[in-house]
Design an enzyme around this catalytic site. Structure first.
Site, PDB file in Angstrom:
ATOM      1  N   GLU A   1      58.832  51.314  72.830  1.00 61.79           N
ATOM      2  CA  GLU A   1      58.258  52.125  73.971  1.00 61.79           C
ATOM      3  C   GLU A   1      59.468  52.566  74.970  1.00 61.79           C
ATOM      4  O   GLU A   1      60.161  51.752  75.162  1.00 61.79           O
ATOM      5  CB  GLU A   1      57.186  51.269  74.742  1.00 61.79           C
ATOM      6  CG  GLU A   1      56.194  50.713  73.911  1.00 61.79           C
ATOM      7  CD  GLU A   1      55.029  49.899  74.676  1.00 61.79           C
ATOM      8  OE1 GLU A   1      55.214  49.681  75.889  1.00 61.79           O
ATOM      9  OE2 GLU A   1      54.375  49.332  74.161  1.00 61.79           O
TER      10      GLU A   1
ATOM     11  N   LYS B   1      59.443  50.199  65.978  1.00 57.26           N
ATOM     12  CA  LYS B   1      58.739  51.409  67.117  1.00 57.26           C
ATOM     13  C   LYS B   1      59.223  50.531  68.327  1.00 57.26           C
ATOM     14  O   LYS B   1      59.249  49.345  68.543  1.00 57.26           O
ATOM     15  CB  LYS B   1      57.155  51.311  67.077  1.00 57.26           C
ATOM     16  CG  LYS B   1      56.701  52.035  68.037  1.00 57.26           C
ATOM     17  CD  LYS B   1      55.225  52.531  67.968  1.00 57.26           C
ATOM     18  CE  LYS B   1      54.081  51.310  68.112  1.00 57.26           C
ATOM     19  NZ  LYS B   1      54.174  51.106  69.591  1.00 57.26           N
TER      20      LYS B   1
ATOM     21  N   ASP C   1      56.616  46.755  65.747  1.00 66.19           N
ATOM     22  CA  ASP C   1      56.942  46.954  67.070  1.00 66.19           C
ATOM     23  C   ASP C   1      58.137  45.899  67.462  1.00 66.19           C
ATOM     24  O   ASP C   1      58.133  45.062  67.122  1.00 66.19           O
ATOM     25  CB  ASP C   1      55.658  46.519  67.870  1.00 66.19           C
ATOM     26  CG  ASP C   1      55.051  47.696  68.620  1.00 66.19           C
ATOM     27  OD1 ASP C   1      55.677  48.708  68.927  1.00 66.19           O
ATOM     28  OD2 ASP C   1      53.736  47.813  68.884  1.00 66.19           O
TER      29      ASP C   1
ATOM     30  N   GLU D   1      50.093  57.742  73.532  1.00 65.93           N
ATOM     31  CA  GLU D   1      48.973  56.735  73.910  1.00 65.93           C
ATOM     32  C   GLU D   1      48.307  57.385  75.329  1.00 65.93           C
ATOM     33  O   GLU D   1      49.096  57.332  76.122  1.00 65.93           O
ATOM     34  CB  GLU D   1      49.225  55.368  73.823  1.00 65.93           C
ATOM     35  CG  GLU D   1      48.229  54.547  74.412  1.00 65.93           C
ATOM     36  CD  GLU D   1      48.393  53.189  73.945  1.00 65.93           C
ATOM     37  OE1 GLU D   1      49.447  52.889  73.465  1.00 65.93           O
ATOM     38  OE2 GLU D   1      47.376  52.249  74.185  1.00 65.93           O
TER      39      GLU D   1
ATOM     40  N   ASP E   1      52.527  45.449  68.602  1.00 65.60           N
ATOM     41  CA  ASP E   1      52.554  43.989  69.692  1.00 65.60           C
ATOM     42  C   ASP E   1      51.316  43.685  70.246  1.00 65.60           C
ATOM     43  O   ASP E   1      50.832  42.706  70.585  1.00 65.60           O
ATOM     44  CB  ASP E   1      53.596  44.007  70.743  1.00 65.60           C
ATOM     45  CG  ASP E   1      53.242  45.139  71.522  1.00 65.60           C
ATOM     46  OD1 ASP E   1      52.574  46.018  71.475  1.00 65.60           O
ATOM     47  OD2 ASP E   1      54.349  45.335  72.460  1.00 65.60           O
ATOM     48  N   SER E   2      50.234  44.839  69.958  1.00 66.23           N
ATOM     49  CA  SER E   2      48.736  44.576  70.384  1.00 66.23           C
ATOM     50  C   SER E   2      48.313  43.191  69.827  1.00 66.23           C
ATOM     51  O   SER E   2      47.388  42.725  70.137  1.00 66.23           O
ATOM     52  CB  SER E   2      47.716  45.731  70.097  1.00 66.23           C
ATOM     53  OG  SER E   2      47.970  46.038  68.708  1.00 66.23           O
TER      54      SER E   2
END
Ligand code: KIV
Length: 277
Positions: A121, A119, A89, A188, A50-51
């Site tokens: 978080e 993915k 993501d 990270e 999602d960056s």
């Protein structure tokens, strides 16, 4: 130390799980089909991060990224790649509410992109959701330490794990999601000894970014390592190329040639073939 077979065609999730303690996993982000196809021979995993919101859309954080954006970019990367395992993501707000919301949106991503895994978080608080997804056919990559979707709660993007309390919590997060069934996890922006401790403590392969060379793999944002995203360069990013200046130089030359009518020359034009009739 064993080496993972290089002749395999597509790298599957179970194949990646075998990387624990083996040859490091090579991961990069990808958001488009052409970039994926250029990188595919050299990487094991594409993370459609999602960056993308910050790197391609100029957003200030990843919070504004939508499910539709992730699906569009995820499908493009799947179309552009063959060998690498593709992980997409889940964007902020698409999975945190409850297990059903997470399943519904993860299934939508997998159906509409054809990716291998999603993915998400989170640590201990996401363990139940992760177990729910993984026992229902959705492979999950975890993400602990610096979690950009929690930037407002964390108060910024600083490295994590400097205090004993914070390090203990991140280790507990990694253990909880490993037990819940993630097939690998991104670690990270944590201090180096903690990344090493996490890697040694769990049977799941870790993929470090701003973490440690002792992780089971490494990931970087492709545009960062190619010198294409110049907004901000985190200290852990090694620049493998300076494509930003190549692009600027090419644009400058093109601009000069257009203004001087040196482009297009006849070879770049369609010559007319008039017939007499
Ligand atoms: O969004 C992203 O690019 C990521 C990578 C750092 C793995 O999560």
């Amino acid at each position: 130390m064993s080496t993972v077979d290089k002749k395999i065609r597509h790298i599957t999730v179970p194949r990646l799980q075998k990387h624990k303690g083996c040859e490091p996993i090579v991961a990069l982000t990808a958001y488009s089909a052409p970039m994926a196809s250029l990188l595919d021979p050299y990487v094991d995993v594409f993370i459609v991060g999602d960056s993308v919101g910050m790197v391609l859309y100029g957003m200030d954080s990843t919070l504004g990224v939508s499910l539709e954006m992730m699906i569009g970019h995820g499908a493009a990367v799947v179309r552009g790649s063959e060998r690498a395992c593709v992980v997409v993501d889940m964007p902020f707000g698409s999975y945190q509410e409850n297990k059903s919301q997470a399943f519904r949106n993860a299934a939508k991503i997998m159906k509409e992109t054809g990716c291998d895994s999603i993915k998400l978080e989170g640590g201990e608080e996401m363990a139940e959701t992760i177990a729910f997804l993984t026992t229902r056919g959705i492979p999950v990559m975890g993400h602990v330490g610096l979690m950009p979707q929690s930037v407002n709660s964390l108060g910024g993007y600083r490295a994590r794990g400097n205090s004993k309390l914070e390090a203990k919590k991140i280790l507990a997060d990694a253990r909880a999601i490993s037990d819940a069934g993630v097939f690998s996890l991104v670690v990270e922006g944590v201090v180096e000894p903690l990344a090493k401790e996490i890697t040694n403590a769990i049977p799941t392969p870790t993929i470090g970014i701003g973490a440690s060379d002792q992780c089971d793999g490494q990931v970087l944002v492709t545009e960062d390592m190619l010198g294409l995203f110049n907004e901000f360069k985190p200290s852990f990013v090694k620049r493998y190329a300076d494509l930003g200046s190549v692009v600027a130089k090419a644009a400058e030359t093109y601009s000069k040639e257009v203004k001087a009518r040196r482009f297009p020359t006849p070879e770049y034009c369609f010559s007319s073939k008039f017939r007499k009739d």
